[in-house]
Design a protein around this motif. Structure first.
Motif, PDB file in Angstrom:
ATOM      1  N   SER A  79      -3.136  15.754   5.522  1.00 18.65           N
ATOM      2  CA  SER A  79      -3.473  15.265   4.192  1.00 18.65           C
ATOM      3  C   SER A  79      -4.622  16.025   3.566  1.00 18.65           C
ATOM      4  O   SER A  79      -5.495  16.543   4.252  1.00 18.65           O
ATOM      5  N   VAL A  80      -4.621  16.029   2.244  1.00 22.86           N
ATOM      6  CA  VAL A  80      -5.729  16.523   1.446  1.00 22.86           C
ATOM      7  C   VAL A  80      -6.271  15.322   0.696  1.00 22.86           C
ATOM      8  O   VAL A  80      -5.529  14.627   0.017  1.00 22.86           O
ATOM      9  N   PHE A  81      -7.562  15.066   0.836  1.00 18.80           N
ATOM     10  CA  PHE A  81      -8.198  13.936   0.165  1.00 18.80           C
ATOM     11  C   PHE A  81      -8.808  14.445  -1.139  1.00 18.80           C
ATOM     12  O   PHE A  81      -9.787  15.181  -1.123  1.00 18.80           O
ATOM     13  N   LEU A  82      -8.235  14.043  -2.266  1.00 24.99           N
ATOM     14  CA  LEU A  82      -8.705  14.494  -3.565  1.00 24.99           C
ATOM     15  C   LEU A  82      -9.895  13.652  -4.024  1.00 24.99           C
ATOM     16  O   LEU A  82      -9.967  12.461  -3.743  1.00 24.99           O
ATOM     17  N   VAL A  83     -10.805  14.304  -4.753  1.00 23.39           N
ATOM     18  CA  VAL A  83     -12.020  13.656  -5.251  1.00 23.39           C
ATOM     19  C   VAL A  83     -12.007  13.730  -6.777  1.00 23.39           C
ATOM     20  O   VAL A  83     -11.764  14.796  -7.345  1.00 23.39           O
ATOM     21  N   TYR A  84     -12.270  12.576  -7.421  1.00 18.56           N
ATOM     22  CA  TYR A  84     -12.255  12.477  -8.880  1.00 18.56           C
ATOM     23  C   TYR A  84     -13.595  11.976  -9.392  1.00 18.56           C
ATOM     24  O   TYR A  84     -14.320  11.292  -8.673  1.00 18.56           O
ATOM     25  N   ASP A  85     -13.884  12.273 -10.667  1.00 22.22           N
ATOM     26  CA  ASP A  85     -15.085  11.746 -11.300  1.00 22.22           C
ATOM     27  C   ASP A  85     -14.752  10.476 -12.086  1.00 22.22           C
ATOM     28  O   ASP A  85     -13.609  10.004 -12.062  1.00 22.22           O
ATOM     29  N   CYS A  86     -15.718   9.936 -12.808  1.00 21.51           N
ATOM     30  CA  CYS A  86     -15.539   8.679 -13.550  1.00 21.51           C
ATOM     31  C   CYS A  86     -14.521   8.766 -14.678  1.00 21.51           C
ATOM     32  O   CYS A  86     -14.028   7.749 -15.148  1.00 21.51           O
ATOM     33  N   ASN A  87     -14.233   9.966 -15.127  1.00 23.06           N
ATOM     34  CA  ASN A  87     -13.263  10.146 -16.206  1.00 23.06           C
ATOM     35  C   ASN A  87     -11.867  10.452 -15.685  1.00 23.06           C
ATOM     36  O   ASN A  87     -10.956  10.698 -16.477  1.00 23.06           O
ATOM     37  N   GLY A  88     -11.712  10.488 -14.369  1.00 15.81           N
ATOM     38  CA  GLY A  88     -10.410  10.780 -13.793  1.00 15.81           C
ATOM     39  C   GLY A  88     -10.142  12.260 -13.620  1.00 15.81           C
ATOM     40  O   GLY A  88      -9.017  12.656 -13.304  1.00 15.81           O
ATOM     41  N   ASN A  89     -11.167  13.087 -13.813  1.00 14.72           N
ATOM     42  CA  ASN A  89     -11.012  14.529 -13.622  1.00 14.72           C
ATOM     43  C   ASN A  89     -11.104  14.862 -12.136  1.00 14.72           C
ATOM     44  O   ASN A  89     -12.000  14.371 -11.444  1.00 14.72           O
ATOM     45  N   GLU A  90     -10.205  15.697 -11.666  1.00 11.05           N
ATOM     46  CA  GLU A  90     -10.242  16.115 -10.258  1.00 11.05           C
ATOM     47  C   GLU A  90     -11.414  17.070 -10.061  1.00 11.05           C
ATOM     48  O   GLU A  90     -11.530  18.086 -10.731  1.00 11.05           O
ATOM     49  N   LEU A  91     -12.294  16.717  -9.113  1.00 12.22           N
ATOM     50  CA  LEU A  91     -13.461  17.546  -8.807  1.00 12.22           C
ATOM     51  C   LEU A  91     -13.158  18.565  -7.716  1.00 12.22           C
ATOM     52  O   LEU A  91     -13.829  19.575  -7.609  1.00 12.22           O
ATOM     53  N   GLY A  92     -12.204  18.266  -6.887  1.00 10.03           N
ATOM     54  CA  GLY A  92     -11.870  19.124  -5.760  1.00 10.03           C
ATOM     55  C   GLY A  92     -11.280  18.271  -4.658  1.00 10.03           C
ATOM     56  O   GLY A  92     -10.745  17.199  -4.898  1.00 10.03           O
ATOM     57  N   TYR A  93     -11.399  18.778  -3.455  1.00 14.26           N
ATOM     58  CA  TYR A  93     -10.886  18.054  -2.296  1.00 14.26           C
ATOM     59  C   TYR A  93     -11.982  17.912  -1.263  1.00 14.26           C
ATOM     60  O   TYR A  93     -12.969  18.656  -1.270  1.00 14.26           O
ATOM     61  N   LEU A  94     -11.841  16.948  -0.398  1.00 13.32           N
ATOM     62  CA  LEU A  94     -12.807  16.707   0.668  1.00 13.32           C
ATOM     63  C   LEU A  94     -12.635  17.792   1.720  1.00 13.32           C
ATOM     64  O   LEU A  94     -11.548  17.955   2.275  1.00 13.32           O
ATOM     65  N   GLY A  95     -13.686  18.567   1.948  1.00  9.20           N
ATOM     66  CA  GLY A  95     -13.620  19.623   2.955  1.00  9.20           C
ATOM     67  C   GLY A  95     -14.433  20.834   2.554  1.00  9.20           C
ATOM     68  O   GLY A  95     -15.118  20.850   1.532  1.00  9.20           O
ATOM     69  N   SER A  96     -14.324  21.867   3.363  1.00  9.26           N
ATOM     70  CA  SER A  96     -15.061  23.097   3.090  1.00  9.26           C
ATOM     71  C   SER A  96     -14.107  24.127   2.507  1.00  9.26           C
ATOM     72  O   SER A  96     -12.907  23.928   2.438  1.00  9.26           O
ATOM     73  N   GLY A  97     -14.651  25.218   2.076  1.00  7.73           N
ATOM     74  CA  GLY A  97     -13.839  26.266   1.477  1.00  7.73           C
ATOM     75  C   GLY A  97     -13.873  26.178  -0.037  1.00  7.73           C
ATOM     76  O   GLY A  97     -14.502  25.302  -0.626  1.00  7.73           O
ATOM     77  N   GLU A  98     -13.183  27.091  -0.684  1.00  7.56           N
ATOM     78  CA  GLU A  98     -13.162  27.135  -2.145  1.00  7.56           C
ATOM     79  C   GLU A  98     -12.536  25.868  -2.723  1.00  7.56           C
ATOM     80  O   GLU A  98     -11.429  25.493  -2.358  1.00  7.56           O
ATOM     81  N   GLY A  99     -13.267  25.214  -3.588  1.00  6.20           N
ATOM     82  CA  GLY A  99     -12.784  23.965  -4.189  1.00  6.20           C
ATOM     83  C   GLY A  99     -13.065  22.742  -3.339  1.00  6.20           C
ATOM     84  O   GLY A  99     -12.774  21.627  -3.741  1.00  6.20           O
ATOM     85  N   GLY A 100     -13.637  22.955  -2.171  1.00  7.54           N
ATOM     86  CA  GLY A 100     -13.916  21.845  -1.265  1.00  7.54           C
ATOM     87  C   GLY A 100     -15.266  21.200  -1.530  1.00  7.54           C
ATOM     88  O   GLY A 100     -16.201  21.852  -1.987  1.00  7.54           O
ATOM     89  N   ILE A 101     -15.342  19.914  -1.276  1.00 10.61           N
ATOM     90  CA  ILE A 101     -16.589  19.164  -1.389  1.00 10.61           C
ATOM     91  C   ILE A 101     -16.913  18.633   0.005  1.00 10.61           C
ATOM     92  O   ILE A 101     -16.173  17.804   0.542  1.00 10.61           O
ATOM     93  N   PRO A 102     -17.990  19.125   0.606  1.00 13.79           N
ATOM     94  CA  PRO A 102     -18.351  18.652   1.943  1.00 13.79           C
ATOM     95  C   PRO A 102     -18.638  17.149   1.950  1.00 13.79           C
ATOM     96  O   PRO A 102     -19.270  16.627   1.017  1.00 13.79           O
ATOM     97  N   SER A 103     -18.200  16.467   2.955  1.00  7.96           N
ATOM     98  CA  SER A 103     -18.413  15.032   3.091  1.00  7.96           C
ATOM     99  C   SER A 103     -19.896  14.678   3.025  1.00  7.96           C
ATOM    100  O   SER A 103     -20.264  13.621   2.520  1.00  7.96           O
ATOM    101  N   SER A 104     -20.748  15.584   3.502  1.00  8.31           N
ATOM    102  CA  SER A 104     -22.191  15.330   3.512  1.00  8.31           C
ATOM    103  C   SER A 104     -22.778  15.232   2.101  1.00  8.31           C
ATOM    104  O   SER A 104     -23.866  14.694   1.916  1.00  8.31           O
TER     105      SER A 104
END
Length: 123
Positions: A79-104
């Motif tokens: 799975s890829v866990f997608l991350v969104y902001d308050c407006n419903g815009n996709e910020l990226g995905y949970l993880g490292s690498g390009e487009g990734g947002i580290p869990s920390s």
């Protein structure tokens, strides 16, 4: 009279402690139930099907605002866990690498939604 006043106060306190899971302040004064995009995503994400029982959503503090992590606890899925902001815009995905947002970077993660028949263990 004092007993009645005390009992009334106790009941009010108990009622105030009970929360509807849809009433969770997330984006400024907006509640989850006030975000139309969130309701639509839940319909898509947690709808009917064999995988619905594994779906959940977390709210987290991210870069001075809130972020929503759409995840699952599926034991046999890649799975890829997608991350969104308050407006419903996709910020990226949970993880490292390009487009990734580290869990920390997603602080104070809080469960805000899970499937009705959830198979996930949130303890």
């Amino acid at each position: 009279m004092k007993k009645l006043l005390f009992l009334s106060l106790l009941i009010l306190l108990m009622l105030g402690a009970c929360q509807d899971e849809d009433r969770f302040p997330v984006c400024g004064n907006d509640e989850i139930s006030d975000l139309p995009w969130f309701k639509e995503k839940i319909k898509e994400f947690g709808g009917e099907g064999e995988f619905a029982q594994y779906q959940y959503v977390l709210a987290a503090d991210y870069q001075g605002g809130k972020a929503f992590i759409f995840g699952n606890c599926c034991p046999f899925c890649l799975s890829v866990f997608l991350v969104y902001d308050c407006n419903g815009n996709e910020l990226g995905y949970l993880g490292s690498g390009e487009g990734g947002i580290p869990s920390s970077e997603l602080m104070n993660q809080t469960l805000i939604w899970k499937a009705e028949n959830s198979a996930c263990n949130f303890e």
